[in-house]
Design a protein around this motif. Structure first.
Motif, mmCIF file in Angstrom:
data_model
loop_
_atom_site.group_PDB
_atom_site.id
_atom_site.type_symbol
_atom_site.label_atom_id
_atom_site.label_comp_id
_atom_site.label_asym_id
_atom_site.label_seq_id
_atom_site.Cartn_x
_atom_site.Cartn_y
_atom_site.Cartn_z
ATOM 1 N N THR A 52 0.855 -1.261 0.068
ATOM 2 C CA THR A 52 0.086 0.102 0.011
ATOM 3 C C THR A 52 1.036 1.277 0.155
ATOM 4 O O THR A 52 2.059 1.138 0.324
ATOM 5 N N ALA A 53 0.311 2.380 -0.533
ATOM 6 C CA ALA A 53 1.172 3.481 -0.472
ATOM 7 C C ALA A 53 1.585 3.956 0.941
ATOM 8 O O ALA A 53 2.717 4.729 1.195
ATOM 9 N N ALA A 54 0.931 3.612 2.072
ATOM 10 C CA ALA A 54 1.521 3.877 3.523
ATOM 11 C C ALA A 54 2.555 2.986 3.965
ATOM 12 O O ALA A 54 3.172 3.324 4.782
ATOM 13 N N ASP A 55 2.918 1.672 3.272
ATOM 14 C CA ASP A 55 3.685 0.764 3.887
ATOM 15 C C ASP A 55 5.095 1.653 3.734
ATOM 16 O O ASP A 55 5.649 1.766 2.732
ATOM 17 N N THR A 56 5.735 1.390 4.942
ATOM 18 C CA THR A 56 7.046 1.759 5.046
ATOM 19 C C THR A 56 8.001 0.822 5.147
ATOM 20 O O THR A 56 9.221 1.154 5.386
ATOM 21 N N GLY A 57 7.658 -0.626 5.225
ATOM 22 C CA GLY A 57 8.684 -1.536 5.654
ATOM 23 C C GLY A 57 8.945 -1.686 7.099
ATOM 24 O O GLY A 57 9.477 -2.717 7.329
ATOM 25 N N LEU A 58 8.330 -0.928 7.660
ATOM 26 C CA LEU A 58 8.679 -1.024 9.257
ATOM 27 C C LEU A 58 7.652 -1.900 10.050
ATOM 28 O O LEU A 58 6.346 -2.012 9.705
ATOM 29 N N ALA A 59 8.074 -2.386 11.096
ATOM 30 C CA ALA A 59 7.282 -3.382 12.213
ATOM 31 C C ALA A 59 6.608 -2.098 13.068
ATOM 32 O O ALA A 59 5.415 -2.341 13.576
ATOM 33 N N GLY A 60 7.587 -1.231 13.345
ATOM 34 C CA GLY A 60 7.047 -0.261 14.332
ATOM 35 C C GLY A 60 7.220 1.089 13.954
ATOM 36 O O GLY A 60 8.366 1.354 13.420
ATOM 37 N N VAL A 61 6.220 1.910 14.132
ATOM 38 C CA VAL A 61 6.065 3.368 13.551
ATOM 39 C C VAL A 61 6.254 4.101 15.029
ATOM 40 O O VAL A 61 5.286 3.868 15.833
#
Length: 135
Positions: A52-61
């Protein structure tokens, strides 16, 4: 605020990395480094849906819920070096698992390797957080 298992990321946390408690904020965790007492291993998935456009690849934001595998649980951990089955693991500078080396200094242990593996690979580990002198 409802969280995955009661923890909130204080900053960005990559998937399958060692995490440490943030001392200044109860309930918050951060990605571990060599000098931080290990508390567990971050979730293997990402916070936002993949692709998705929001996906940063991070588990924790920062400010958002993050699941943390704790003592006695089996978790997937990204390796920062070569390890063998049964090795005690600690964190490198980016929270990846590396084998503990003999040292007269106190070291933070975060897990036990359940498989052999090399840098960049993901292996199952048994989370076991403690401090030890290994020399």
């Amino acid at each position: 605020m409802a969280t995955a298992n009661g923890f909130i990321a204080s900053a960005s946390i990559n998937p399958s990395r060692f995490v440490a408690i943030t001392s200044s904020e109860p309930g918050y965790v951060q990605q571990a480094t060599v000098s931080l007492r290990h508390f567990g291993v971050s979730q293997k998935g990402t916070y936002y849906a993949p692709g998705t456009a929001a996906d940063t690849g991070l588990a924790g934001v920062a400010g958002k819920a993050v699941a943390v595998h704790q003592d006695g649980e089996i978790a997937l951990l990204k390796l920062g070096g070569t390890v063998a089955y049964g090795d005690l693991l600690t964190s490198d500078a980016s929270g990846q698992g590396v084998a503990v080396t003999a040292s007269p200094a106190l070291q933070y242990i975060g897990a036990i390797a359940l498989h052999d593996g090399s840098s960049g690979e993901f292996i199952n580990v048994k989370v076991k957080c403690f401090e030890a002198v290994t020399a």
